[in-house]
Design a protein around this motif. Structure first.
Motif, PDB file in Angstrom:
ATOM      1  N   TYR A  24      77.575  31.179  15.522  1.00 25.01           N
ATOM      2  CA  TYR A  24      77.089  29.744  15.917  1.00 25.01           C
ATOM      3  C   TYR A  24      77.054  29.456  17.173  1.00 25.01           C
ATOM      4  O   TYR A  24      76.121  28.624  17.909  1.00 25.01           O
ATOM      5  CB  TYR A  24      77.910  28.595  15.220  1.00 25.01           C
ATOM      6  CG  TYR A  24      79.159  28.572  15.766  1.00 25.01           C
ATOM      7  CD1 TYR A  24      79.603  27.913  16.990  1.00 25.01           C
ATOM      8  CD2 TYR A  24      80.303  29.340  15.047  1.00 25.01           C
ATOM      9  CE1 TYR A  24      80.978  27.931  17.548  1.00 25.01           C
ATOM     10  CE2 TYR A  24      81.738  29.245  15.558  1.00 25.01           C
ATOM     11  CZ  TYR A  24      82.061  28.693  16.617  1.00 25.01           C
ATOM     12  OH  TYR A  24      83.190  28.515  17.334  1.00 25.01           O
ATOM     13  N   LEU A  25      77.632  30.241  18.164  1.00 30.64           N
ATOM     14  CA  LEU A  25      77.597  30.254  19.435  1.00 30.64           C
ATOM     15  C   LEU A  25      76.140  30.199  20.333  1.00 30.64           C
ATOM     16  O   LEU A  25      75.806  29.506  21.260  1.00 30.64           O
ATOM     17  CB  LEU A  25      78.599  30.860  20.282  1.00 30.64           C
ATOM     18  CG  LEU A  25      79.925  30.484  20.285  1.00 30.64           C
ATOM     19  CD1 LEU A  25      81.106  31.607  20.709  1.00 30.64           C
ATOM     20  CD2 LEU A  25      80.261  29.273  20.614  1.00 30.64           C
ATOM     21  N   ASP A  26      75.101  31.342  19.721  1.00 39.82           N
ATOM     22  CA  ASP A  26      74.254  31.699  20.464  1.00 39.82           C
ATOM     23  C   ASP A  26      73.062  31.128  19.458  1.00 39.82           C
ATOM     24  O   ASP A  26      71.791  31.799  19.940  1.00 39.82           O
ATOM     25  CB  ASP A  26      74.269  33.130  20.812  1.00 39.82           C
ATOM     26  CG  ASP A  26      75.196  33.259  21.914  1.00 39.82           C
ATOM     27  OD1 ASP A  26      75.118  32.646  23.030  1.00 39.82           O
ATOM     28  OD2 ASP A  26      75.965  34.391  21.827  1.00 39.82           O
ATOM     29  N   ARG A  27      73.216  30.756  18.230  1.00 37.84           N
ATOM     30  CA  ARG A  27      71.893  30.396  17.270  1.00 37.84           C
ATOM     31  C   ARG A  27      72.010  28.957  17.212  1.00 37.84           C
ATOM     32  O   ARG A  27      73.011  28.377  17.137  1.00 37.84           O
ATOM     33  CB  ARG A  27      72.280  31.266  16.009  1.00 37.84           C
ATOM     34  CG  ARG A  27      71.929  32.555  16.151  1.00 37.84           C
ATOM     35  CD  ARG A  27      72.345  33.495  14.904  1.00 37.84           C
ATOM     36  NE  ARG A  27      71.458  32.970  13.959  1.00 37.84           N
ATOM     37  CZ  ARG A  27      71.644  33.205  12.688  1.00 37.84           C
ATOM     38  NH1 ARG A  27      72.882  33.653  12.294  1.00 37.84           N
ATOM     39  NH2 ARG A  27      70.871  32.767  11.718  1.00 37.84           N
ATOM     40  N   GLU A  28      70.950  28.302  17.238  1.00 40.78           N
ATOM     41  CA  GLU A  28      70.448  26.910  17.001  1.00 40.78           C
ATOM     42  C   GLU A  28      70.896  26.493  15.309  1.00 40.78           C
ATOM     43  O   GLU A  28      70.934  27.657  14.521  1.00 40.78           O
ATOM     44  CB  GLU A  28      69.256  26.769  17.061  1.00 40.78           C
ATOM     45  CG  GLU A  28      68.780  25.237  16.987  1.00 40.78           C
ATOM     46  CD  GLU A  28      67.489  24.773  17.315  1.00 40.78           C
ATOM     47  OE1 GLU A  28      66.622  24.999  16.590  1.00 40.78           O
ATOM     48  OE2 GLU A  28      67.224  24.649  18.568  1.00 40.78           O
ATOM     49  N   ILE A  29      71.760  25.829  15.262  1.00 44.38           N
ATOM     50  CA  ILE A  29      72.578  25.252  14.130  1.00 44.38           C
ATOM     51  C   ILE A  29      72.041  23.754  13.713  1.00 44.38           C
ATOM     52  O   ILE A  29      71.881  23.090  14.874  1.00 44.38           O
ATOM     53  CB  ILE A  29      73.966  25.701  14.035  1.00 44.38           C
ATOM     54  CG1 ILE A  29      74.730  24.730  14.905  1.00 44.38           C
ATOM     55  CG2 ILE A  29      74.326  26.969  14.039  1.00 44.38           C
ATOM     56  CD1 ILE A  29      76.041  24.757  14.826  1.00 44.38           C
ATOM     57  N   THR A  30      72.165  23.600  12.574  1.00 44.83           N
ATOM     58  CA  THR A  30      71.897  22.120  12.045  1.00 44.83           C
ATOM     59  C   THR A  30      73.019  21.545  11.278  1.00 44.83           C
ATOM     60  O   THR A  30      73.534  22.190  10.372  1.00 44.83           O
ATOM     61  CB  THR A  30      70.475  21.850  11.248  1.00 44.83           C
ATOM     62  OG1 THR A  30      69.279  22.583  12.061  1.00 44.83           O
ATOM     63  CG2 THR A  30      70.607  20.479  10.615  1.00 44.83           C
ATOM     64  N   ILE A  31      73.625  20.301  11.781  1.00 45.80           N
ATOM     65  CA  ILE A  31      74.545  19.726  11.258  1.00 45.80           C
ATOM     66  C   ILE A  31      74.308  18.533  10.312  1.00 45.80           C
ATOM     67  O   ILE A  31      73.629  17.912  10.887  1.00 45.80           O
ATOM     68  CB  ILE A  31      75.886  19.437  12.197  1.00 45.80           C
ATOM     69  CG1 ILE A  31      76.038  20.654  13.052  1.00 45.80           C
ATOM     70  CG2 ILE A  31      76.933  18.923  11.343  1.00 45.80           C
ATOM     71  CD1 ILE A  31      77.028  21.584  12.308  1.00 45.80           C
TER      72      ILE A  31
END
Length: 124
Positions: A24-31
């Motif tokens: 999750y540090l270097d990839r775009e994530i959706t919460i």
């Protein structure tokens, strides 16, 4: 980025949550709020961000970073979904006892009532 992903904690609306992806540090994530709320009753807007960009100072509304404690906090507003309710009133018993030439008054102006109905728009 050299930071170990195990070092960061995700908190969503005050509750610790697991990260949705491993890297999750270097990839775009959706919460979003699919964790424990009834989405047929409540709605919310998901938050999308990249942790490494947050650490570089990029601001995302609803997301704060506590660098000292290594915490990413997401605040996602929850709203109750609106409901449309259709109401049908049976006036048949009342219509028999009322004259057929009814008049209505709207803003002081007389309005004829046609076919036992009058549609009034623009009211709040």
């Amino acid at each position: 980025m050299t930071t170990d992903s195990k070092d960061w904690i995700l908190i969503v609306n005050g509750e610790p949550k697991p990260w949705p992806i491993k890297d999750y540090l270097d990839r775009e994530i959706t919460i979003d709020l699919n964790w424990g709320i009834d989405t047929t009753i409540y709605k919310s807007e998901p938050l999308t961000f990249c942790v490494s960009r947050l650490l570089d100072g990029v601001k995302v509304e609803g997301v704060t970073v506590d660098m000292e404690n290594r915490v990413v906090k997401c605040e996602i507003p929850i709203e109750e979904r609106s409901k449309d309710v259709k109401v049908i009133v049976d006036w048949s018993a009342l219509k028999k006892s009322i004259k057929s030439d009814l008049k209505a008054e709207v803003d002081g102006k007389p309005m004829p009532v046609k076919k036992e109905a009058r549609k009034i728009g623009g009211l709040e």
